[in-house]
Design a protein around this motif. Structure first.
Motif, short mmCIF file in Angstrom:
data_model
loop_
_atom_site.label_atom_id
_atom_site.label_comp_id
_atom_site.label_asym_id
_atom_site.label_seq_id
_atom_site.Cartn_x
_atom_site.Cartn_y
_atom_site.Cartn_z
N PHE A 25 40.40 14.78 77.35
CA PHE A 25 40.50 14.07 78.35
C PHE A 25 40.84 15.01 79.74
O PHE A 25 40.50 15.16 80.77
N ILE A 26 41.96 15.47 79.02
CA ILE A 26 42.77 16.47 80.24
C ILE A 26 41.60 17.69 80.67
O ILE A 26 41.58 18.00 81.84
N ALA B 292 37.13 10.80 91.48
CA ALA B 292 37.10 10.64 90.16
C ALA B 292 38.60 11.31 89.49
O ALA B 292 39.00 10.62 88.55
N PHE B 293 38.96 12.34 89.91
CA PHE B 293 40.22 12.87 89.43
C PHE B 293 41.49 11.89 89.49
O PHE B 293 42.22 11.83 88.45
N LEU B 294 41.54 11.35 90.59
CA LEU B 294 42.62 10.24 90.65
C LEU B 294 42.51 9.42 89.83
O LEU B 294 43.41 8.53 89.18
N GLY B 295 41.14 8.71 89.64
CA GLY B 295 40.92 7.70 88.63
C GLY B 295 41.43 7.98 87.12
O GLY B 295 41.88 7.21 86.47
N MET B 296 41.01 9.12 86.96
CA MET B 296 41.52 9.59 85.50
C MET B 296 42.95 9.75 85.39
O MET B 296 43.51 9.57 84.39
N GLN B 297 43.51 10.29 86.32
CA GLN B 297 45.02 10.16 86.46
C GLN B 297 45.58 8.67 86.25
O GLN B 297 46.59 8.58 85.74
N VAL B 298 45.19 7.97 87.11
CA VAL B 298 45.58 6.39 86.96
C VAL B 298 45.28 6.23 85.20
O VAL B 298 46.29 5.59 84.92
#
Lengths: 213, 108, 274, 570
Positions: free
Chosen positions: A72-73, A115-121
């Motif tokens: 995921f990372i 998208a990155f932010l979403g994944m970070q959330v």
């Protein structure tokens, strides 16, 4: 916004108010941006140095690949790197006078950022919900001690990086919109690009030092 | 910058020397850099070796700085300022503090 | 704007003022011993280092002020002929000369006098007496390892303001014979003491001015310092790092005993849990 | 946000000729007005900061007579330090005079980004207000020393001011850092990009070099403080333990924190803290160079050497922070390194001092007020610098650390030196600010009071420090320190003199603003660029762009016998 500068140094006064060449061979907004980024780099650097200091001094640390899903990372990293590439493309397009592509690629970059932010959330949700991590409590892992510093540094560093991504997304949306209208020259896109690449650069360090080492 | 001239977006201070930047780099170069970055990321994840990781961080940040952020085309003064100011002092800070952290004797 | 300053009173007043200031400072250094009487071995070295810098820096200080006074006093008035360049060689000599001189004296001082003494302070020698000093708001506690020569480990959960000030625990066999003295540090004369410093709450600084010893007490880690007390007598610990409201009251007595007396005291004093 | 678009096409020319009171004096984009605003804010904060020092000096001299409790005392020393360093010296010297003279001395119409400039001033105002407001919250202002080392500053129960007061302190500092960073970005961009034609880097007055270098130092070092402040705030309010080790016992209670270390904060703090010293001192030295050259009627000695020395000081200043931490529990080997590297700074600093001194060689001195302050600065920087030799040596620091020797030393450097430079600058540029001159008699009175007062206070403090007199003590109860502490009444009396003479300055400053004698364009017959503008210079500074044709200090080479030549003269 920066029109007041034009009074002295922009179009209006051009020709009558010549300046000495600058050692950086760049316009003042770019010089300012670079110095801002250098300062910001020291800020992130200090946070990472603090992390390194605690990490070296800590008696125990958690294995990152057991806490996070490494795949995921990796996807997160891919997203950010891809957005950096689209940003570079946007800058090149804007330089070539291709307004449409400049806008398109800037917007694509912004999408990548979102998208990155979403994944970070999701990542935070996973840490908090699944591992029971809090600012003061480390993620719970079978057979490992509680390391509060692990989650404290996680939340602080990724949170700080995330806030940069968030502000970057706003800047990109604004810039992309203006690029389409032709309101800002290639330099506007370039400055937004510098900021975005910097955010990516910071992630390289965060990824390498926090998630992998 | 050169293009800036062509499109009339000159802004007093820098236009006299903007010409040195050469052509806008082609899109392809960026996507090659992108590909290298992806490969490096995978390599870093697969190989759990501290030195490889540090080298990976170094190469990746160089690629981003050098190509994406166009340090390649900037004045040498700017490059040195970025390297020394943004990176050098921070690394030095860590370097000295490493000895500190490694040597402290915990008391509880 | 005071264009014609030929007879300006400042041409005399300033040099006189600077010279008076210099003379007063030099006299203050020469005619009064400001330092507290020294009572430790490395303390003499510290004083030596300070004396060395005093001489070197004093030279620079006096020379600089003399020159300043001279330049002001002999400066021509406004209607004197215009400035003539001094010449590159003279300028170079005047600027580079003092620079190299100051660099040399300061680096020689720190490399050949200072650092060896600094090394003494942090030397580790298993032969030394081991003593632990605990700092807490706002008092000093001395902790001796007792007959077994081992410090009991801290059990912070067992801390009690009245009964267990040193946070030891009687079930630990190392702790049983440990000595704990509140507000007083008893030391042997003529024998090196390794002091291990520990803080329970905030930063403090273990400071015995007579020994020229100063070391912060940092919560979470041990800090160390080492000295050899030379003269039996009474001295003082003063906290040197701000630690709260009663920082100024955080003091303790230091009692340096002759070696036999100290050993006798160690033998006879009952342990903390005995 | 605003940084992303480079050159506005929405040129708002409305402010070009501001007419209303608000746009002209309050929300002005003009760097000169903003500079004066900073100066006035610094005056107000200076009254508070110096007033605090008078209060606790009274307590030290006559314990119990000042109506001061120990709680008040630790708060007063903390807030005095913070206010003086960040809200008086930084604001008046770096922000105030810097804003005023950078565009004027390099031949620019204004700062690179005037809006940002105005914003950075209006950011600092709430910061100052918050700092002052922290006196009035429960428990009083911050009381952990201006360094605010944790755990004292991190645990609300550790000291009375460590509650809300410390939070407000951190908040105000964060605001200060933001404002100072914005200002620094502007300085760097302006100096690098907006120099008038002919104003090459090596033709800039040394003042500009020092402002440039101090802005660079600020941009590189303040982020470390920001990081430390973020982490400290999280420790205070988020319950984290970045700086708090395991198992602390505070007022009998076992704390729940685990795993941090206070040394980390100290490293981050001093990574800023040491460059900060140069941020405050170097511009003062730069101004002194300008004032000395103009009033000694000769070029500064060793211009190139001075510029080199300034860069060397800046570089070395970034890598020697640990000399503030010799006895902090730091690794002893680092102590040796920091000793050796710090003492290398003596070389460029000596070079700078010798160049200052040498500027008086074969001079024709005019003894006006700015010149007197510049001469005083030479003595202050020399005397203070020599104290640095002691403190930079780890061995001697064993005795001097956290004594009044340190207090005397750093007050001479960042107190007296920088304020002497500031005063020299204010008296010197006052005609350019308001078209009037300050009263010379009051100015000289101010000089004598400042000189005598501060030098006695801080020199005597060196001797008190040799006697082992520790800092931040409410009262001296230890026996060994009695002889040194006996000098406290003397110190306090001279501190009153120093404080009183600053009141003379304030009267002079505000009175002359409206009623001083009218000044001509170039009252000092100086050569640098700002003296080619009108007094007071209008918005935009010049009607015609100036073209620079020579070095900044062209004294003693005038063809027509007047002995000086403007930088714009052929």
């Amino acid at each position: 916004m920066s029109g007041e500068a034009a009074a002295g140094h922009g179009h209006a006064a051009h020709g009558e108010w010549e300046c000495e060449p600058t050692p950086f061979k760049a316009s003042w907004p770019k010089v300012m941006m670079w110095w801002f980024l250098i300062g910001d780099a020291v800020l992130f650097g200090s946070l990472l140095v603090a992390y390194g200091f605690n990490r070296v001094a800590a008696p125990a640390w958690l294995p990152q690949d057991k806490v996070f899903s490494m795949n995921f990372i990796t996807v997160m990293t891919f997203t950010l790197i891809t957005s950096s590439a689209t940003m570079a493309t946007a800058v090149a397009a804007s330089r070539a006078g291709d307004r449409k592509n400049a806008c398109l690629f800037t917007m694509l970059t912004a999408v990548g950022g979102i998208a990155f932010l979403g994944m970070q959330v999701y990542e935070w949700w996973h840490m908090i919900g699944h591992h029971g991590a809090r600012l003061t409590v480390g993620p719970k892992l079978e057979g490992f001690p509680d390391v509060p510093a692990f989650s404290a540094y996680f939340f602080m560093i990724t949170g700080f990086h995330g806030s940069h991504v968030l502000s970057g997304v706003f800047i990109l949306l604004y810039t992309g919109f203006n690029a389409l209208r032709g309101r800002n020259g290639p330099e506007g896109v370039e400055l937004a690009g510098l900021y975005w690449h910097f955010v990516d650069l910071v992630w390289v360090f965060v990824f390498g030092t926090y998630y992998l080492i | 910058m050169a293009d800036a001239h062509a499109h009339g977006h000159d802004h007093g201070p820098d236009h006299s020397h903007g010409g040195g930047h050469g052509h806008a780099p082609s899109y392809r170069g960026y996507w090659i850099a992108w590909f290298i970055l992806l490969i490096l990321t995978v390599v870093m994840i697969k190989i759990h070796n501290r030195n490889v990781l540090l080298a990976g961080i170094g190469i990746k940040s160089c690629i981003i700085g050098w190509w994406f952020m166009h340090l390649k085309h900037e004045a040498r003064a700017l490059v040195w300022t970025v390297v020394l100011g943004g990176l050098g002092f921070v690394l030095f800070l860590f370097y000295l503090m490493y000895f500190e952290a490694a040597k402290a004797i915990p008391s509880v | 704007m005071s264009r014609r300053d030929r007879g300006s009173v400042w041409r005399f007043l300033l040099p006189v003022g600077f010279l008076a200031f210099t003379a007063a400072t030099v006299a203050a250094v020469l005619f009064k011993d400001w330092m507290p009487p020294v009572a430790s071995e490395h303390g003499k070295g510290v004083d030596g280092m300070i004396t060395y810098i005093l001489c070197a820096a004093g030279l620079i200080f006096v020379a600089g002020h003399l020159l300043l006074a001279k330049f002001i006093f002999t400066s021509g008035a406004d209607d004197a002929p215009a400035y003539k360049p001094i010449g590159n060689k003279a300028e170079m000599l005047f600027t580079i000369g003092p620079t190299i001189f100051i660099l040399l004296i300061s680096e020689i001082g720190v490399l050949f006098i200072g650092n060896p003494i600094w090394g003494q302070v942090f030397k580790e020698d298993p032969e030394d007496f081991q003593i632990e000093v605990i700092a807490k708001q706002f008092e000093w506690i001395a902790h001796y390892p007792g007959r077994d020569g081992k410090f009991g480990p801290f059990r912070m959960e067992k801390y009690d303001e009245v009964d267990n000030i040193a946070a030891l625990w009687k079930k630990d066999k190392e702790s049983r014979d440990d000595l704990v003295v509140r507000g007083k540090l008893i030391l042997p004369a003529g024998k090196a003491c390794q002091i291990r410093i520990k803080s329970f709450d905030v930063l403090h600084s273990f400071n015995i001015p007579a020994f020229r010893t100063k070391q912060d007490a940092v919560p979470g880690i041990y800090t160390k310092t080492r000295f050899v007390a030379t003269t039996p007598g009474d001295y003082e610990i003063a906290c040197a790092e701000i630690c709260g409201v009663n920082h100024y009251k955080m003091k303790a007595k230091v009692q340096v005993l002759p070696l036999e007396k100290y050993m006798k005291w160690l033998e006879e004093e009952p342990g903390f849990f005995e | 946000m605003a940084l992303t678009h480079s050159h506005g096409t929405d040129a708002a020319h409305g402010h070009d000729h501001p007419s209303g009171f608000w746009s002209k004096y309050i929300f002005s984009f003009d760097h000169k007005v903003i500079g004066v605003q900073y100066l006035i804010l610094a005056c107000i904060m200076g009254l508070i900061g110096a007033g605090l020092s008078v209060w606790f000096r009274t307590q030290l001299a006559w314990p119990g007579k000042a109506g001061m409790s120990p709680e008040n005392y630790v708060m007063a020393v903390t807030m005095h330090g913070t206010i003086m360093i960040f809200f008086v010296v930084s604001l008046s010297l770096s922000s105030g005079l810097g804003n005023f003279c950078i565009p004027l001395q390099i031949g620019a119409r204004d700062m690179a980004y005037p809006l940002l400039n105005m914003l950075s001033f209006w950011t600092i105002v709430p910061g100052a207000a918050i700092m002052v407001a922290s006196f009035f919250v429960e428990g009083g202002g911050a009381a952990g020393g201006w360094t605010s080392y944790p755990p004292l500053s991190a645990l609300p129960k550790a000291a009375p001011g460590s509650g809300t007061g410390q939070t407000l302190w951190l908040l105000a500092m964060a605001i200060f850092v933001v404002s100072f960073t914005l200002g620094g970005l502007n300085y760097v961009a302006t100096i690098l990009n907006l120099r008038a034609r002919g104003m090459t880097l090596m033709r800039m007055p040394i003042t500009i070099w020092t402002y440039f270098i101090s802005a660079v130092l600020g941009l590189l070092s303040f982020p470390a403080l920001t990081a430390a402040a973020i982490m400290l705030l999280l420790d205070r309010h988020g319950g984290t333990s970045f700086f708090l080790p395991s198992k602390l016992i505070l007022s009998g209670q076992l704390q729940t924190n685990t795993g941090g270390t206070p040394l980390l904060f100290q490293h981050l703090f001093w990574f800023l803290g040491h460059p900060e010293v140069y941020i405050l001192v170097l511009p003062a030295v730069g101004i002194a160079f300008d004032v000395l050259a103009a009033n000694a009627r000769r070029p500064v000695m060793g211009y190139k050497a001075s510029v080199f020395a300034l860069w060397a000081i800046a570089f070395l200043g970034m890598i020697v922070w640990g000399h503030h931490m010799f006895i902090s529990g730091m690794n002893p080997y680092l102590g040796k390194y920091f000793s050796i590297s710090t003492l290398i700074i003596t070389a460029p600093f000596a070079l700078l001092g010798v160049c200052l001194l040498g500027t008086l060689w074969r001079a024709r001195i005019r003894f006006n007020t700015p010149m007197l302050f510049a001469l005083g600065l030479i003595s202050a920087v020399g005397t203070g610098g020599i104290g640095g030799l002691f403190l930079a040596t780890a061995t001697a620091d064993l005795h001097f650390h956290d004594t009044y020797f340190v207090v005397g030393h750093f007050h001479l450097m960042i107190g007296v030196t920088s304020l002497m430079g500031t005063f020299a600058g204010i008296y010197y540029w006052f005609p350019k600010m308001f078209g009037r001159t300050m009263n010379e008699t009051l100015g000289k009175l101010h000089f004598v009071g400042t000189m005598v007062g501060t030098f006695v206070v801080f020199t005597v403090q060196h001797f008190q420090g040799m006697g082992g007199m520790t800092r931040r003590y409410y009262e001296y109860v230890n026996e060994y320190v009695k002889p040194a502490a006996a000098l406290n009444p003397l110190v306090t009396i001279f501190a009153f003199i120093a404080f009183g003479s600053q009141l003379i300055f304030l009267v002079n400053f505000f009175w002359s603003m409206f009623a001083g004698a009218k000044a001509s364009k170039n009252p000092w017959e100086a050569t640098t660029l700002e003296w080619t503008a009108e007094s007071p210079a209008g918005h935009g500074n010049w009607n015609e762009p100036p073209v620079v044709r020579g070095d900044p200090y062209r004294y003693g080479e005038g063809a027509d016998g007047k002995g000086w030549k403007l930088q714009t003269d052929a």
